[in-house]
Design a protein around this motif. Sequence first.
Motif, mmCIF file in Angstrom:
data_model
loop_
_atom_site.group_PDB
_atom_site.id
_atom_site.type_symbol
_atom_site.label_atom_id
_atom_site.label_comp_id
_atom_site.label_asym_id
_atom_site.label_seq_id
_atom_site.Cartn_x
_atom_site.Cartn_y
_atom_site.Cartn_z
ATOM 1 N N GLU A 70 0.856 -1.183 0.000
ATOM 2 C CA GLU A 70 0.000 0.000 0.000
ATOM 3 C C GLU A 70 0.891 1.231 0.000
ATOM 4 O O GLU A 70 1.766 1.356 0.858
ATOM 5 C CB GLU A 70 -0.912 0.024 1.224
ATOM 6 N N ASP A 71 0.675 2.117 -0.925
ATOM 7 C CA ASP A 71 1.482 3.338 -1.032
ATOM 8 C C ASP A 71 2.974 3.034 -1.040
ATOM 9 O O ASP A 71 3.764 3.682 -0.362
ATOM 10 C CB ASP A 71 1.146 4.315 0.099
ATOM 11 N N ASN A 72 3.344 1.974 -1.768
ATOM 12 C CA ASN A 72 4.736 1.566 -1.914
ATOM 13 C C ASN A 72 5.381 1.120 -0.598
ATOM 14 O O ASN A 72 6.590 1.206 -0.421
ATOM 15 C CB ASN A 72 5.565 2.664 -2.584
ATOM 16 N N LYS A 73 4.556 0.652 0.355
ATOM 17 C CA LYS A 73 5.041 0.131 1.632
ATOM 18 C C LYS A 73 4.534 -1.293 1.814
ATOM 19 O O LYS A 73 3.424 -1.615 1.400
ATOM 20 C CB LYS A 73 4.539 0.991 2.802
ATOM 21 N N ILE A 74 5.353 -2.132 2.431
ATOM 22 C CA ILE A 74 4.942 -3.505 2.717
ATOM 23 C C ILE A 74 4.020 -3.482 3.931
ATOM 24 O O ILE A 74 4.361 -2.925 4.970
ATOM 25 C CB ILE A 74 6.157 -4.401 3.002
ATOM 26 N N ILE A 75 2.858 -4.113 3.784
ATOM 27 C CA ILE A 75 1.887 -4.213 4.866
ATOM 28 C C ILE A 75 1.701 -5.696 5.176
ATOM 29 O O ILE A 75 1.459 -6.498 4.268
ATOM 30 C CB ILE A 75 0.526 -3.603 4.448
ATOM 31 N N ILE A 76 1.805 -6.049 6.445
ATOM 32 C CA ILE A 76 1.605 -7.433 6.870
ATOM 33 C C ILE A 76 0.454 -7.424 7.867
ATOM 34 O O ILE A 76 0.484 -6.687 8.848
ATOM 35 C CB ILE A 76 2.870 -8.007 7.536
ATOM 36 N N LYS A 77 -0.556 -8.254 7.587
ATOM 37 C CA LYS A 77 -1.740 -8.297 8.448
ATOM 38 C C LYS A 77 -1.947 -9.701 8.979
ATOM 39 O O LYS A 77 -1.618 -10.677 8.316
ATOM 40 C CB LYS A 77 -2.983 -7.852 7.674
ATOM 41 N N THR A 78 -2.525 -9.765 10.178
ATOM 42 C CA THR A 78 -2.910 -11.050 10.753
ATOM 43 C C THR A 78 -4.357 -11.323 10.381
ATOM 44 O O THR A 78 -5.082 -10.427 9.948
ATOM 45 C CB THR A 78 -2.783 -11.036 12.284
ATOM 46 N N LYS A 79 -4.780 -12.541 10.566
ATOM 47 C CA LYS A 79 -6.159 -12.906 10.278
ATOM 48 C C LYS A 79 -7.123 -12.029 11.088
ATOM 49 O O LYS A 79 -8.145 -11.571 10.579
ATOM 50 C CB LYS A 79 -6.370 -14.377 10.623
ATOM 51 N N ASP A 80 -6.804 -11.741 12.351
ATOM 52 C CA ASP A 80 -7.657 -10.913 13.199
ATOM 53 C C ASP A 80 -7.780 -9.490 12.657
ATOM 54 O O ASP A 80 -8.850 -8.905 12.704
ATOM 55 C CB ASP A 80 -7.129 -10.863 14.629
ATOM 56 N N SER A 81 -6.693 -8.926 12.134
ATOM 57 C CA SER A 81 -6.768 -7.560 11.627
ATOM 58 C C SER A 81 -7.587 -7.491 10.348
ATOM 59 O O SER A 81 -8.226 -6.483 10.066
ATOM 60 C CB SER A 81 -5.373 -6.975 11.401
ATOM 61 N N ILE A 82 -7.622 -8.572 9.593
ATOM 62 C CA ILE A 82 -8.434 -8.592 8.378
ATOM 63 C C ILE A 82 -9.910 -8.671 8.737
ATOM 64 O O ILE A 82 -10.754 -8.043 8.122
ATOM 65 C CB ILE A 82 -8.018 -9.752 7.454
ATOM 66 N N LYS A 83 -10.259 -9.410 9.809
ATOM 67 C CA LYS A 83 -11.651 -9.495 10.265
ATOM 68 C C LYS A 83 -12.190 -8.128 10.666
ATOM 69 O O LYS A 83 -13.352 -7.840 10.504
ATOM 70 C CB LYS A 83 -11.757 -10.434 11.474
ATOM 71 N N GLU A 84 -11.305 -7.277 11.211
ATOM 72 C CA GLU A 84 -11.714 -5.962 11.681
ATOM 73 C C GLU A 84 -12.015 -4.996 10.534
ATOM 74 O O GLU A 84 -12.697 -4.021 10.709
ATOM 75 C CB GLU A 84 -10.624 -5.351 12.573
#
Length: 54
Positions: free
Chosen positions: A39-53
């Motif tokens: 996103e915006d040329n930055k690496i974003i790492i998400k957990t399953k919980d953060s995706i649910k939110e």
Amino acid sequence: MKDYISKTKVNIRLATSIPSAIRTKFDIEAGDELYWDIEDNKIIIKTKDSIKEL
């Protein structure tokens, strides 16, 4: 250079480990999945919980 919580190094097999401070803060355990994105040329790492939110 910015100060970071921790850093990891990609090994010869292109694997990396999650620093313990990150695993503890976000309750990441063996077998959990992480979701990678850019996103915006930055690496974003998400957990399953953060995706649910979202």
